[in-house]
Write a protein that holds these residues in place. Structure first.
Motif, PDB file in Angstrom:
ATOM      1  N   ARG A 112       0.837  -1.207   0.000  1.00 21.73           N
ATOM      2  CA  ARG A 112       0.000   0.000   0.000  1.00 21.73           C
ATOM      3  C   ARG A 112       0.876   1.263   0.000  1.00 21.73           C
ATOM      4  NH1 ARG A 112      -4.916  -1.010   2.684  1.00 21.73           N
ATOM      5  NH2 ARG A 112      -5.907  -2.835   1.739  1.00 21.73           N
ATOM      6  N   THR A 113       1.577   1.486   1.124  1.00 21.08           N
ATOM      7  CA  THR A 113       2.346   2.720   1.283  1.00 21.08           C
ATOM      8  C   THR A 113       3.376   2.895   0.168  1.00 21.08           C
ATOM      9  OG1 THR A 113       2.099   2.504   3.681  1.00 21.08           O
ATOM     10  CG2 THR A 113       3.744   4.079   2.877  1.00 21.08           C
ATOM     11  N   ASN A 114       4.123   1.835  -0.127  1.00 24.37           N
ATOM     12  CA  ASN A 114       5.158   1.876  -1.167  1.00 24.37           C
ATOM     13  C   ASN A 114       4.820   0.917  -2.304  1.00 24.37           C
ATOM     14  OD1 ASN A 114       7.211   3.616   0.347  1.00 24.37           O
ATOM     15  ND2 ASN A 114       6.925   1.926   1.794  1.00 24.37           N
ATOM     16  N   ASP A 115       3.544   0.816  -2.604  1.00 21.30           N
ATOM     17  CA  ASP A 115       3.061  -0.162  -3.578  1.00 21.30           C
ATOM     18  C   ASP A 115       3.784  -0.057  -4.913  1.00 21.30           C
ATOM     19  OD1 ASP A 115       1.577  -2.157  -4.687  1.00 21.30           O
ATOM     20  OD2 ASP A 115      -0.300  -1.046  -4.800  1.00 21.30           O
ATOM     21  N   ARG A 116       3.902   1.151  -5.427  1.00 19.23           N
ATOM     22  CA  ARG A 116       4.527   1.342  -6.734  1.00 19.23           C
ATOM     23  C   ARG A 116       5.987   0.886  -6.728  1.00 19.23           C
ATOM     24  NH1 ARG A 116       2.778   1.702 -11.706  1.00 19.23           N
ATOM     25  NH2 ARG A 116       1.023   2.940 -10.902  1.00 19.23           N
ATOM     26  N   MET A 117       6.694   1.138  -5.641  1.00 23.05           N
ATOM     27  CA  MET A 117       8.113   0.775  -5.570  1.00 23.05           C
ATOM     28  C   MET A 117       8.324  -0.732  -5.537  1.00 23.05           C
ATOM     29  SD  MET A 117       9.488   3.707  -5.671  1.00 23.05           S
ATOM     30  CE  MET A 117      11.186   3.399  -5.231  1.00 23.05           C
ATOM     31  N   PHE A 118       7.312  -1.463  -5.100  1.00 22.39           N
ATOM     32  CA  PHE A 118       7.443  -2.919  -5.011  1.00 22.39           C
ATOM     33  C   PHE A 118       6.451  -3.615  -5.949  1.00 22.39           C
ATOM     34  CE2 PHE A 118       8.906  -1.255  -0.918  1.00 22.39           C
ATOM     35  CZ  PHE A 118      10.182  -1.803  -0.875  1.00 22.39           C
ATOM     36  N   SER A 119       6.136  -2.967  -7.051  1.00 20.65           N
ATOM     37  CA  SER A 119       5.134  -3.496  -7.976  1.00 20.65           C
ATOM     38  C   SER A 119       5.717  -4.425  -9.024  1.00 20.65           C
ATOM     39  CB  SER A 119       4.416  -2.342  -8.679  1.00 20.65           C
ATOM     40  OG  SER A 119       5.336  -1.581  -9.454  1.00 20.65           O
ATOM     41  N   GLY A 120       7.042  -4.633  -8.991  1.00 19.68           N
ATOM     42  CA  GLY A 120       7.624  -5.589  -9.928  1.00 19.68           C
ATOM     43  C   GLY A 120       7.307  -7.020  -9.509  1.00 19.68           C
ATOM     44  N   ARG A 121       7.455  -7.946 -10.440  1.00 18.14           N
ATOM     45  CA  ARG A 121       7.317  -9.363 -10.155  1.00 18.14           C
ATOM     46  C   ARG A 121       8.688 -10.020 -10.204  1.00 18.14           C
ATOM     47  NH1 ARG A 121       2.952 -10.228  -7.396  1.00 18.14           N
ATOM     48  NH2 ARG A 121       1.000 -10.463  -8.522  1.00 18.14           N
ATOM     49  N   HIS A 122       8.934 -10.894  -9.237  1.00 15.38           N
ATOM     50  CA  HIS A 122      10.179 -11.645  -9.248  1.00 15.38           C
ATOM     51  C   HIS A 122       9.904 -12.997  -9.878  1.00 15.38           C
ATOM     52  CE1 HIS A 122      14.170 -12.882  -8.129  1.00 15.38           C
ATOM     53  NE2 HIS A 122      14.389 -11.697  -7.608  1.00 15.38           N
ATOM     54  N   LEU A 123      10.371 -13.163 -11.108  1.00 15.05           N
ATOM     55  CA  LEU A 123      10.051 -14.352 -11.886  1.00 15.05           C
ATOM     56  C   LEU A 123      11.309 -15.112 -12.281  1.00 15.05           C
ATOM     57  CD1 LEU A 123       7.457 -12.534 -14.120  1.00 15.05           C
ATOM     58  CD2 LEU A 123       6.933 -14.137 -12.275  1.00 15.05           C
ATOM     59  N   SER A 124      11.130 -16.356 -12.632  1.00 15.05           N
ATOM     60  CA  SER A 124      12.270 -17.225 -12.924  1.00 15.05           C
ATOM     61  C   SER A 124      12.893 -16.894 -14.277  1.00 15.05           C
ATOM     62  CB  SER A 124      11.826 -18.690 -12.913  1.00 15.05           C
ATOM     63  OG  SER A 124      11.080 -18.972 -14.083  1.00 15.05           O
TER      64      SER A 124
END
Length: 505
Positions: A95-107
Motif C-alpha cells: 500500500r504505502t510503497n506499492d509502486r516501488m514494489f510493484s515488480g514481479r520476481h520471476l524465474s
C-alpha cells in the motif's frame, strides 16, 4: 506459487549455500552494512532451514519471523529475500510503497518464454503501459461486473455439466480435485474463447483433464519456480536448461491453444450477431499480439482460474463435510436459493453463512501462502531499513492469516467469525489477504469467489458425499503439501449419491 525448485536447490545446496556465497561474503558485508538491511538469519542459519524452505517455505518463514521479527531478510546466493509477516509490514510493501514494489520476481525460465514479458496479465515483470493495456482488456471482457453478469449463464451451464457427469458416477469413487479442475478449466475457457477445453462425457474425458492438470502444474513448476540460476546469475552464460524448459512449455502451449486461435482467426466468431466479445476476439481484433503472446495470455488465465481455486474448493468441501452441523446450515441456506432451472448465483451470494464458510476456508487454507513474490523496482526505505533494488519481497499471507494477535482460535475452522464482519476477500483488510492487495492483487478475485460458491454449492445441494469403505468424514486426513498451491497431501476421494429431491434436468 512455489518459490524454490526442490531438485535444483537440493542438488546444488552446498554449492549455493556454502561454496559460492563465501566469495561474496566479505564484499556483501562491506557493501550492505551501511545500507541497514532488515535483520535476519546468516548463511549457516539459513542452511538449517533448507529442507523447509524448499518444501514448506511459509512455515520456515513463520519460524524465522518469530526469531528475527515481522520484517527480516536473508541472502540466497546473489539474491536478497525480504519477508513480511505482519499486516503492518505488508501494508508498507503493498500500500504505502506499492509502486516501488510493484515488480514481479520471476524465474529465468519465464523470461526465456517467447513473448511472455510482453503479454502477461498477472505476471508481468513490471506495471508498464503494455501491462495496463492487457489488464484493461481482461477487466472489460472477464473481470468487470458487467462481464461477470453476462457470463452467469455460462457458469450455470458448465456447473450443471459437472453435476450431470457426477450423476453418472453415483456410487463410484471420484477424485474431487480433478473434477473441480476440469469444471474450472471449462468455465474459464468458455469465457475467454467461447469453447470448452474438455468434454465431461466419454471414456477419454478423465485422462484428458488429468493430462491438462499435470501440465498446468508443470508450467507453474518450470516457469515460476526459482532455480539455481535465479540465485546465481553468474551461471546464465552456461544455462541451457532454462531455455530448453521454456521452449518445451511454448510448444505445449501451442498444442493447447494454437488450433483455437487459428480457427478464430480464419472463421471469426461462431455467432457474429452477438455483441459481447470474448477475450480472444478482443485481442485478435486489436492485432497487436503474436500467436505466442496470445497463447501465453490464455495459458496464464487458465492457470489463474484453476490452480488456486481448485485447491480452495477441495478444502471447502473438506471443512464443510467434516462437520454435520455446518453442513446442515449451509444446505438449508442454499435450498432457499434454488429456482426451477437450478441454483441462482446472485441468490447464493446472499447466503451469509455459506459466504462465511468460503471466507474462513480462504483464511485457514490460503491457496497461495506466499502470494506471488514482488520485486523492488527501486531502492526504498521501509521501517528505517533499506530494501535494495531487485530484492525479492515475499508476503507471508499464511502466517498473517493464522496470527493469534489478529484471529481468535486462529488454527480452528470457525465460519462464525465472518458473520457480521466487514472483512472481505478483496484485500481491504491487511490481516486477510487470500488474493493479495494493491496493484498486483489478483484481478480475478471476485470471479474466483463466485466460482467457488457455485461449484461447491452445487456439490453440496445435489449430492450426499461419503468416504470409501464407509469411513467417518471426521477422519479425513488434513495434512497439507506445498506444491504449486497449498493442497491436501492426500487426494480427496469421495463417493457421490444424488439427493433425488433436488434433481434438475
Amino acid at each position: 506459487m512455489k518459490l524454490f525448485n526442490p531438485t535444483s536447490i537440493m542438488e546444488f545446496a552446498l554449492l549455493l549455500l556454502i561454496v559460492i556465497p563465501l566469495i561474496f561474503l566479505f564484499v556483501k558485508h562491506f557493501v550492505f552494512v551501511s545500507r541497514h538491511l532488515p535483520p535476519g538469519p546468516n548463511l549457516f542459519q539459513v542452511s538449517g532451514y533448507l529442507h523447509q524452505l524448499v518444501y514448506k517455505p511459509h512455515i520456515a518463514f513463520n519460524k524465522l519471523a518469530k526469531i528475527h521479527g515481522p520484517l527480516f531478510s536473508f541472502s540466497l546466493g546473489h539474491q536478497l529475500v525480504v519477508v513480511a509477516s505482519s499486516p503492518d509490514i505488508a501494508k508498507e510493501f503493498c500500500r504505502t510503497n506499492d509502486r516501488m514494489f510493484s515488480g514481479r520476481h520471476l524465474s529465468y525460465v519465464y523470461h526465456n518464454l517467447p513473448g511472455a514479458n510482453s503479454s502477461s496479465i498477472l505476471l508481468s515483470p513490471k506495471c508498464d503501459e503494455l501491462w495496463k493495456m492487457q489488464r484493461s482488456t481482461a477487466q472489460t471482457s472477464i473481470f468487470s461486473s458487467k462481464a461477470m453478469e453476462s457470463h452467469d449463464w455460462k457458469t450455470k451451464v458448465k456447473v450443471m455439466e459437472m453435476v450431470n457427469y457426477l450423476r453418472t458416477k453415483e456410487g463410484e469413487v471420484v477424485h474431487v480435485e480433478e473434477i473441480m479442475f476440469a469444471a474450472l478449466a471449462n468455465l474459464i475457457s468458455s469465457v475467454v474463447t467461447s469453447r470448452n477445453l474438455f468434454d465431461f462425457e466419454g471414456d477419454q474425458a478423465i485422462d484428458d483433464y488429468k493430462v491438462m492438470m499435470d501440465f498446468v502444474n508443470e508450467v507453474i513448476e518450470k516457469a515460476i519456480t526459482l532455480s539455481l540460476v535465479d540465485f546465481l546469475p553468474i551461471l546464465k552464460g552456461i544455462d541451457f536448461w532454462s531455455k530448453r524448459k521454456a521452449m518445451d512449455i511454448n510448444r505445449r502451449i501451442k498444442l493447447i491453444w494454437g488450433q483455437i486461435i487459428d480457427e478464430r482467426r480464419s472463421k471469426g466468431r461462431d455467432n457474429p450477431n452477438n455483441s459481447t466479445q470474448d477475450f480472444l476476439e478482443t485481442v485478435l481484433a486489436g492485432g497487436a499480439l503474436s500467436e505466442d503472446q496470445i497463447g501465453n495470455a490464455l495459458m496464464e488465465l487458465l492457470i489463474a482460474a484453476t490452480d488456486s481455486t481448485t485447491s480452495a474448493t477441495v478444502w471447502l468441501m473438506v471443512e464443510i463435510n467434516r462437520n454435520q452441523e455446518i453442513l446442515s446450515k449451509v444446505r438449508e441456506e442454499i435450498a432457499q436459493t434454488v429456482e426451477e432451472d437450478g441454483l441462482n448465483e446472485s441468490l447464493l451470494s446472499q447466503c451469509q453463512y455459506f459466504q462465511a464458510c468460503i471466507k474462513e476456508t480462504l483464511r485457514l487454507h490460503v491457496p497461495a501462502p506466499l502470494l506471488v513474490p514482488h520485486r523492488a523496482i527501486e531502492t526504498c526505505k521501509v521501517n528505517n531499513y533499506i530494501i535494495p533494488k531487485d530484492s525479492m519481497v515475499v508476503v507471508n499471507a499464511w502466517a498473517i492469516a493464522r496470527d493469534p494477535n489478529y484471529w481468535e482460535d486462529a488454527t480452528i475452522f470457525k465460519p462464525e467469525r465472518f458473520l457480521d464482519s466487514k472483512i472481505s476477500h478483496r484485500g481491504t483488510h491487511l490481516e486477510y489477504l487470500p488474493f493479495g492487495t494493491g496493484l498486483r492483487m489478483c484481478p480475478g478475485s471476485t470471479v474466483a469467489f463466485k466460482d467457488i460458491q457455485m461449484l461447491v454449492g452445487s456439490l453440496l445441494h445435489y449430492f450426499d458425499w461419503s468416504l470409501p469403505n464407509g469411513e467417518d468424514m471426521t477422519t479425513i486426513d488434513m495434512n497439507e503439501k506445498y506444491v504449486t498451491t497449498l493442497k491436501k497431501e492426500k487426494p480427496l476421494l469421495l463417493i457421490p449419491k444424488s439427493r433425488e429431491h433436488y434433481i434438475v434436468e
